[in-house]
Scaffold this motif. Structure first.
Motif, short mmCIF file in Angstrom:
data_model
loop_
_atom_site.label_atom_id
_atom_site.label_comp_id
_atom_site.label_asym_id
_atom_site.label_seq_id
_atom_site.Cartn_x
_atom_site.Cartn_y
_atom_site.Cartn_z
N MET A 1 4.12 22.73 -18.47
CA MET A 1 2.82 23.06 -17.88
C MET A 1 1.66 22.52 -18.72
O MET A 1 0.66 22.11 -18.21
CB MET A 1 2.65 24.58 -17.76
CG MET A 1 3.62 25.25 -16.84
SD MET A 1 3.50 24.62 -15.17
CE MET A 1 5.12 24.91 -14.59
N GLN A 4 0.69 18.85 -18.17
CA GLN A 4 0.11 18.67 -16.83
C GLN A 4 -1.36 19.10 -16.84
O GLN A 4 -2.23 18.40 -16.32
CB GLN A 4 0.89 19.52 -15.83
CG GLN A 4 0.40 19.36 -14.40
CD GLN A 4 1.05 20.36 -13.45
OE1 GLN A 4 1.63 21.35 -13.89
NE2 GLN A 4 0.94 20.11 -12.18
N THR A 8 -4.76 16.72 -16.63
CA THR A 8 -5.76 16.98 -15.59
C THR A 8 -7.16 17.09 -16.20
O THR A 8 -8.12 16.50 -15.69
CB THR A 8 -5.40 18.28 -14.83
OG1 THR A 8 -4.06 18.16 -14.36
CG2 THR A 8 -6.32 18.50 -13.65
N ALA B 204 6.01 18.92 -15.88
CA ALA B 204 4.69 19.30 -16.38
C ALA B 204 4.64 19.33 -17.89
O ALA B 204 3.58 19.47 -18.48
CB ALA B 204 4.31 20.67 -15.82
N LYS B 236 2.03 11.40 -10.95
CA LYS B 236 0.89 11.91 -11.72
C LYS B 236 -0.17 12.48 -10.77
O LYS B 236 -0.71 13.56 -11.00
CB LYS B 236 0.25 10.78 -12.54
CG LYS B 236 0.93 10.47 -13.84
CD LYS B 236 0.10 9.43 -14.57
CE LYS B 236 0.80 8.89 -15.79
NZ LYS B 236 0.12 7.73 -16.36
N LEU B 239 0.97 15.78 -9.40
CA LEU B 239 0.94 16.87 -10.38
C LEU B 239 -0.50 17.27 -10.73
O LEU B 239 -0.77 18.45 -10.96
CB LEU B 239 1.71 16.45 -11.65
CG LEU B 239 3.23 16.41 -11.48
CD1 LEU B 239 3.88 15.65 -12.63
CD2 LEU B 239 3.80 17.82 -11.40
N VAL B 240 -1.40 16.30 -10.77
CA VAL B 240 -2.81 16.64 -11.03
C VAL B 240 -3.36 17.44 -9.85
O VAL B 240 -4.04 18.45 -10.04
CB VAL B 240 -3.64 15.35 -11.28
CG1 VAL B 240 -5.13 15.65 -11.21
CG2 VAL B 240 -3.29 14.74 -12.63
N ASP B 242 -1.71 19.31 -7.95
CA ASP B 242 -1.09 20.63 -8.06
C ASP B 242 -1.81 21.49 -9.09
O ASP B 242 -2.07 22.66 -8.86
CB ASP B 242 0.39 20.45 -8.44
CG ASP B 242 1.08 21.78 -8.66
OD1 ASP B 242 1.37 22.44 -7.65
OD2 ASP B 242 1.29 22.17 -9.82
N ALA B 243 -2.16 20.88 -10.24
CA ALA B 243 -2.86 21.63 -11.29
C ALA B 243 -4.22 22.11 -10.80
O ALA B 243 -4.69 23.16 -11.21
CB ALA B 243 -3.02 20.76 -12.53
N LEU B 244 -4.84 21.32 -9.92
CA LEU B 244 -6.17 21.69 -9.39
C LEU B 244 -6.05 22.57 -8.15
O LEU B 244 -7.07 22.95 -7.55
CB LEU B 244 -6.96 20.42 -9.05
CG LEU B 244 -7.31 19.51 -10.23
CD1 LEU B 244 -7.88 18.19 -9.74
CD2 LEU B 244 -8.31 20.20 -11.17
#
Lengths: 124, 276
Positions: A1, A4, A8, B204, B236, B239-240, B242-244
């Protein structure tokens, strides 16, 4: 996590740098179009214009935000490069802490400098 | 028989190494007669049969399907069976084991790091209706567009050429590499799969796609035309998002009922019963 989320934030910091640095370049070099940021008239780097921008809280906040974004983006990138040299796990941890301390230290120093600059400009 | 561009005799320059016996790898040269249509794998067989029977490499299908004979040919990763010596255009053919892997012997790399990374990313369909998967009664519906999203990544034969070409794999042993990441993306993109969260637990973290610099060497050398570099960039992005909290979860493909009231055309045989 963790990676990631860090990645971001790395991208988000890049987007912030792109916008704020773009704004800075526009203010400095497109002064004919963006005259409102240079209320004293003349050239954007005239001292009167520098002081006028320094008096603005929005500009001060922009400087601090740009500093934070640039530090995070740059130091996270540096961490990635250093990690690719395959240091041992304890060294990885130590490197991360050194970069965090350097980043936080520079951010506090830069924020203090921007805030003092704002205070001085306000009484000028 | 000779080729217009190549002499009748060519030289195979092969990197030999037997861990435990040799202190370090050595280069040995083997002159052999060139024949039209000869592949690098054919040349290796000729060396083994006529000059040095101790030469070791790994091969099986000899038709670019099994992915066993990945090696460095004139410095570039590729399949021995898929590479025509005439295409190389050199009278000296240099052959070495795939880079970025330990060597078992001569041209045989130890691919365990690849398969460990691959296994860790659950490269198979994951979904809740396990009973339907174990004893399928119907088919999962998938449109042509949905299949197109992952199809090219499913052509991967795990030959490890991409891993040998990857500059990140060369320096970072933690990085999962193009094979495992492209396969994880292949399943994450499959509308029949519901295993994104399971794979995300691994992706992740540090082993995920974050160290890829998009050098693109993996895609350049892939003998099956797969584009792992693209898969990693798409991963990528996924996953970005998803993080947001912006990732749009596509609807999971559902088993479709067998159509009713349709007459089967005469002469078309029924599908055979499942064998597994």
């Amino acid at each position: 996590m963790r990676d990631q989320k860090l990645w971001t934030w790395h991208l988000a910091a890049g987007a912030i740098i792109l916008f704020l640095l773009g704004l800075h370049m526009a203010i400095m070099h497109l002064d004919a179009l963006l005259g409102i940021f240079n209320p004293a008239g003349g050239h954007p780097i005239d001292w009167a214009n520098v002081v006028a921008r320094g008096q603005s809280m929005a500009f001060t906040m922009n400087y601090i935000l740009l500093l934070g974004a640039a530090l995070f983006h740059g130091l996270y990138g540096l961490r990635n490069i250093l990690f690719e040299l395959d240091p041992a796990p304890p060294l990885k941890k130590a490197l991360s802490w050194v970069l965090i301390l350097v980043g936080v230290g520079l951010f506090i120093f830069g924020t203090w400098a921007a805030w003092v600059g704002h205070q001085v400009a306000s009484i000028t | 028989m000779s080729n217009g561009n190549l002499p009748e005799q060519i030289v195979f320059r092969i990197r030999r190494f037997a861990p435990g016996r040799d202190k370090e790898p050595v280069w040995k040269e083997y002159p052999i007669a060139y024949e039209v249509g000869m592949t690098v794998l054919d040349g290796l067989w000729k060396v083994k049969e006529t000059i040095d029977p101790t030469l070791a490499w790994r091969a099986s299908c000899r038709m670019g399907v099994c992915g066993s004979c990945g090696m460095l040919i004139n410095g570039k990763a590729g399949l021995g069976c898929n590479t025509q010596i005439a295409e190389l255009g050199t009278a000296v053919v240099t052959v070495a084991p795939l880079a970025n892997f330990p060597i078992v012997r001569d041209l045989v790399p130890d691919l365990r790091p690849l398969f460990d990374a691959h296994t860790a990313l659950s490269p198979y369909i994951i979904r809740a209706d396990t009973a339907e998967q174990e004893e399928p009664t119907r088919e999962y519906y998938q449109s042509a567009e949905q299949m197109e999203a992952y199809l090219q990544f499913s052509y991967c034969i795990k030959c490890a050429c991409c891993m040998a070409a990857c500059p990140t794999c060369a320096t970072d042993p933690v990085y999962s590499g193009p094979v495992a990441l492209a396969q994880a993306h292949r399943y994450n993109t499959d509308t029949r799969d519901d295993g994104f969260e399971v794979r995300k637990e691994v992706l992740a973290d540090e082993v995920g796609p974050w160290r890829c610099h998009f050098a693109g060497e993996c895609s350049r050398v892939c003998p099956k035309g797969v584009d792992p570099a693209k898969a990693i960039q798409l991963m990528k992005r996924q996953l970005v998002a998803d993080a947001l909290g912006l990732r749009k979860k596509p609807p999971l493909a559902q088993p479709v009922e067998k159509p009713e009231g349709i007459e089967r055309r005469p002469g078309i045989p029924e599908a055979p019963p499942p064998t597994v």
